[in-house]
Design a protein around this motif. Structure first.
Motif, PDB file in Angstrom:
ATOM      1  N   ILE A 174       3.561  10.609   7.963  1.00  0.00           N
ATOM      2  CA  ILE A 174       4.822   9.885   7.892  1.00  0.00           C
ATOM      3  C   ILE A 174       5.925  10.824   7.407  1.00  0.00           C
ATOM      4  O   ILE A 174       5.660  11.840   6.760  1.00  0.00           O
ATOM      5  N   SER A 210      -0.306  12.679   4.783  1.00  0.00           N
ATOM      6  CA  SER A 210      -0.157  11.820   5.957  1.00  0.00           C
ATOM      7  C   SER A 210       1.023  12.318   6.773  1.00  0.00           C
ATOM      8  O   SER A 210       1.826  13.131   6.310  1.00  0.00           O
ATOM      9  N   PRO A 223       1.141   4.979   1.077  1.00  0.00           N
ATOM     10  CA  PRO A 223       0.476   5.910   1.991  1.00  0.00           C
ATOM     11  C   PRO A 223      -0.018   7.148   1.242  1.00  0.00           C
ATOM     12  O   PRO A 223       0.545   7.518   0.201  1.00  0.00           O
ATOM     13  N   GLN A 249       0.836  -1.197   0.000  1.00  0.00           N
ATOM     14  CA  GLN A 249       0.000   0.000   0.000  1.00  0.00           C
ATOM     15  C   GLN A 249       0.873   1.250   0.000  1.00  0.00           C
ATOM     16  O   GLN A 249       1.813   1.360   0.785  1.00  0.00           O
ATOM     17  N   GLY A 254      -0.329   0.357  10.591  1.00  0.00           N
ATOM     18  CA  GLY A 254       0.247   1.026   9.433  1.00  0.00           C
ATOM     19  C   GLY A 254      -0.638   1.073   8.210  1.00  0.00           C
ATOM     20  O   GLY A 254      -0.236   1.631   7.183  1.00  0.00           O
ATOM     21  N   THR A 255      -1.837   0.502   8.288  1.00  0.00           N
ATOM     22  CA  THR A 255      -2.764   0.531   7.161  1.00  0.00           C
ATOM     23  C   THR A 255      -3.490   1.872   7.125  1.00  0.00           C
ATOM     24  O   THR A 255      -4.015   2.331   8.136  1.00  0.00           O
ATOM     25  N   TYR A 256      -3.512   2.493   5.961  1.00  0.00           N
ATOM     26  CA  TYR A 256      -4.243   3.751   5.785  1.00  0.00           C
ATOM     27  C   TYR A 256      -5.591   3.469   5.133  1.00  0.00           C
ATOM     28  O   TYR A 256      -5.650   2.976   3.997  1.00  0.00           O
ATOM     29  N   SER A 280      -6.068   5.334   1.942  1.00  0.00           N
ATOM     30  CA  SER A 280      -5.440   4.701   0.784  1.00  0.00           C
ATOM     31  C   SER A 280      -6.312   3.574   0.233  1.00  0.00           C
ATOM     32  O   SER A 280      -6.368   3.358  -0.979  1.00  0.00           O
TER      33      SER A 280
END
Length: 227
Positions: free
Chosen positions: A125, A123, A119, A117, A173-175, A178
């Motif tokens: 990050i 975001s 990001p 995925q 960590g999954t958006y 996204s």
């Protein structure tokens, strides 16, 4: 309150438009200690379960962050935004009226399992030492590498076009923004996230969480009792 001996974990229903740090700051002020942190950011436009650790419990933040997450919410098909949520201006992409529940679920199924995925640009990050949303808000494009995540469930729970409701279970960590972007691309009509609630982190559930103001009032009342 002695921070060396004090430690507590709070389950909080994060208010809409509050940042996760806003919640931490509010609790830090109420508790009168510096060592307070959250275990997994929620975007300002998202609500739901936020785990906040105080005192010596902050050493366990990583273990809470690593646990499986569950979300419910709504996506809008046929349109998109630069941030894939309501933070940026909505843009028309394509008419989604030809899509049915089966085809939408079939597209969601292709986004389950162990996937790579990218990001969203908007975001928190870091890349090259900077938050990528800072570059995005200046109109700059930052190339982000895809990251491995696990989506155990991407269930379409209701379809009332252009809106679709969903339930997602996923790894750290999954958006979800996204996933909205990618679902819109697979369907060829675009999509953005219009509502998101985190309902679970590991075995911790939203129904057991405090409303923030109720928790602050309880903490202040207990501190008065201690004086």
């Amino acid at each position: 309150m002695e921070q060396q001996t004090y430690g507590e974990v709070f389950l909080i229903d994060k208010p809409y438009r509050w940042t996760s740090f806003d919640v931490v700051k509010k609790l830090r002020n109420a508790l009168k200690i510096k060592k307070v942190g959250h275990a997994g950011t929620l975007d300002p436009l998202a609500t739901g379960l936020l785990i906040v650790c105080a005192g010596k419990q902050t050493k366990n933040i990583d273990s809470y962050q690593a646990q499986e997450k569950e979300y419910t919410g709504t996506m809008v098909l046929g349109k998109t935004t630069a941030s894939f949520d309501l933070e940026r201006e909505i843009e028309h992409v394509a008419d989604p009226s030809h899509l049915g529940p089966e085809s939408i679920q079939a597209a969601a199924d292709t986004l389950t399992g162990d996937i790579l995925q990218v990001p969203p640009m908007h975001s928190a990050i870091r890349k090259d030492g900077k938050r990528v949303y800072e570059s995005a808000r200046k109109g700059k494009t930052v190339e982000l590498d895809p990251r491995p995540v696990r989506v155990s469930l991407f269930e379409i729970t209701g379809v009332e076009l252009p809106q679709i409701n969903f339930r997602i279970i996923c790894s750290k960590g999954t958006y979800i923004r996204s996933l909205a972007r990618d679902l819109g691309e697979k369907l060829g009509v675009g999509a953005y996230l219009s509502r998101l609630t985190r309902t679970r982190i590991g075995s911790y559930r939203l129904e057991d969480a405090w409303e923030l103001q109720d928790l602050i009032s309880k903490i202040k009342a207990e501190r008065n009792e201690d004086i």
